[in-house]
Design a protein around this motif. Structure first.
Motif, PDB file in Angstrom:
ATOM      1  N   GLU A   6       0.833  -1.193   0.000  1.00 57.47           N
ATOM      2  CA  GLU A   6       0.000   0.000   0.000  1.00 57.47           C
ATOM      3  C   GLU A   6       0.877   1.257   0.000  1.00 57.47           C
ATOM      4  OE1 GLU A   6      -1.861  -3.074   2.852  1.00 57.47           O
ATOM      5  OE2 GLU A   6       0.088  -2.125   2.533  1.00 57.47           O
ATOM      6  N   LEU A  20      -5.283   6.283  -1.522  1.00 55.78           N
ATOM      7  CA  LEU A  20      -4.451   5.122  -1.264  1.00 55.78           C
ATOM      8  C   LEU A  20      -4.339   4.277  -2.519  1.00 55.78           C
ATOM      9  CD1 LEU A  20      -5.825   3.926   2.205  1.00 55.78           C
ATOM     10  CD2 LEU A  20      -4.116   5.687   1.718  1.00 55.78           C
ATOM     11  N   CYS A  22      -2.756   0.367  -3.956  1.00 53.79           N
ATOM     12  CA  CYS A  22      -2.249  -0.966  -3.608  1.00 53.79           C
ATOM     13  C   CYS A  22      -1.728  -1.604  -4.886  1.00 53.79           C
ATOM     14  CB  CYS A  22      -3.344  -1.804  -3.000  1.00 53.79           C
ATOM     15  SG  CYS A  22      -2.932  -3.563  -2.801  1.00 53.79           S
ATOM     16  N   TRP A  36     -10.199  -3.469   0.632  1.00 53.89           N
ATOM     17  CA  TRP A  36      -9.564  -2.625   1.642  1.00 53.89           C
ATOM     18  C   TRP A  36     -10.198  -2.904   3.006  1.00 53.89           C
ATOM     19  CZ3 TRP A  36      -5.357   0.247   0.567  1.00 53.89           C
ATOM     20  CH2 TRP A  36      -5.106   0.575  -0.757  1.00 53.89           C
ATOM     21  N   TYR A  94      -5.345  -1.566   5.130  1.00 53.51           N
ATOM     22  CA  TYR A  94      -4.714  -2.743   4.536  1.00 53.51           C
ATOM     23  C   TYR A  94      -5.367  -3.099   3.208  1.00 53.51           C
ATOM     24  CZ  TYR A  94      -2.876  -3.561   9.249  1.00 53.51           C
ATOM     25  OH  TYR A  94      -2.249  -3.449  10.469  1.00 53.51           O
ATOM     26  N   CYS A  95      -4.540  -3.491   2.291  1.00 56.77           N
ATOM     27  CA  CYS A  95      -4.983  -4.056   1.025  1.00 56.77           C
ATOM     28  C   CYS A  95      -5.024  -5.575   1.178  1.00 56.77           C
ATOM     29  CB  CYS A  95      -3.979  -3.649  -0.054  1.00 56.77           C
ATOM     30  SG  CYS A  95      -4.183  -4.424  -1.643  1.00 56.77           S
ATOM     31  N   THR A 114      -0.909   0.879   5.605  1.00 55.18           N
ATOM     32  CA  THR A 114      -0.457   2.265   5.546  1.00 55.18           C
ATOM     33  C   THR A 114      -1.289   3.082   6.534  1.00 55.18           C
ATOM     34  OG1 THR A 114       0.007   4.138   4.065  1.00 55.18           O
ATOM     35  CG2 THR A 114      -2.000   2.880   3.616  1.00 55.18           C
TER      36      THR A 114
END
Length: 120
Positions: A6, A20, A22, A36, A94-95, A114
């Motif tokens: 990310e 964001l 990824c 996500w 989070y991805c 991230t």
């Protein structure tokens, strides 16, 4: 080695925006559903948005509808555009990718996360 990474987190003021991204590597993710999730301090990881491999519209958590937009640029990259951010949106984002991905935080692959911090 399969990886999701990310980028784009940071600090925003309430009402502001962040974007964001990824990016996956090590395999092709076109056959994977991607999504996500986020985790606030002291809280469980929660679902934010899911984008299926079928091209169906993204599925969003109720608390981000109308504010966040998720899309896939290609089989390897996914974006989350976040608008009208609020302090409650603070957390690590989070991805995730999986052949079957639901709103439960279970995935075949996770990024390291991230940090997103929203100040009031």
């Amino acid at each position: 080695q399969v990886q999701l990474v990310e980028s784009g987190g940071g600090l925003a003021q309430a009402g502001g925006s962040l974007r964001l991204s990824c990016t996956g590597s090590g395999r092709t993710f076109t056959s994977y559903t991607m999504g996500w999730f986020r985790q606030a301090p002291g809280k469980a990881r929660e679902f934010v948005a899911i984008i299926s491999r079928s091209g169906a519209p993204p599925y969003y958590a109720d608390f981000v509808k109308g504010r966040f937009t998720a899309f896939r640029n290609n089989g390897q990259n996914m974006v989350l555009e976040m608008n009208n951010l609020q302090p409650d949106d603070t957390g690590v984002y989070y991805c995730a990718a999986a052949l079957t991905l639901t709103s439960d935080p279970v995935a075949d692959h996770w990024g390291p996360g991230t940090q997103v911090t929203v100040s009031s």
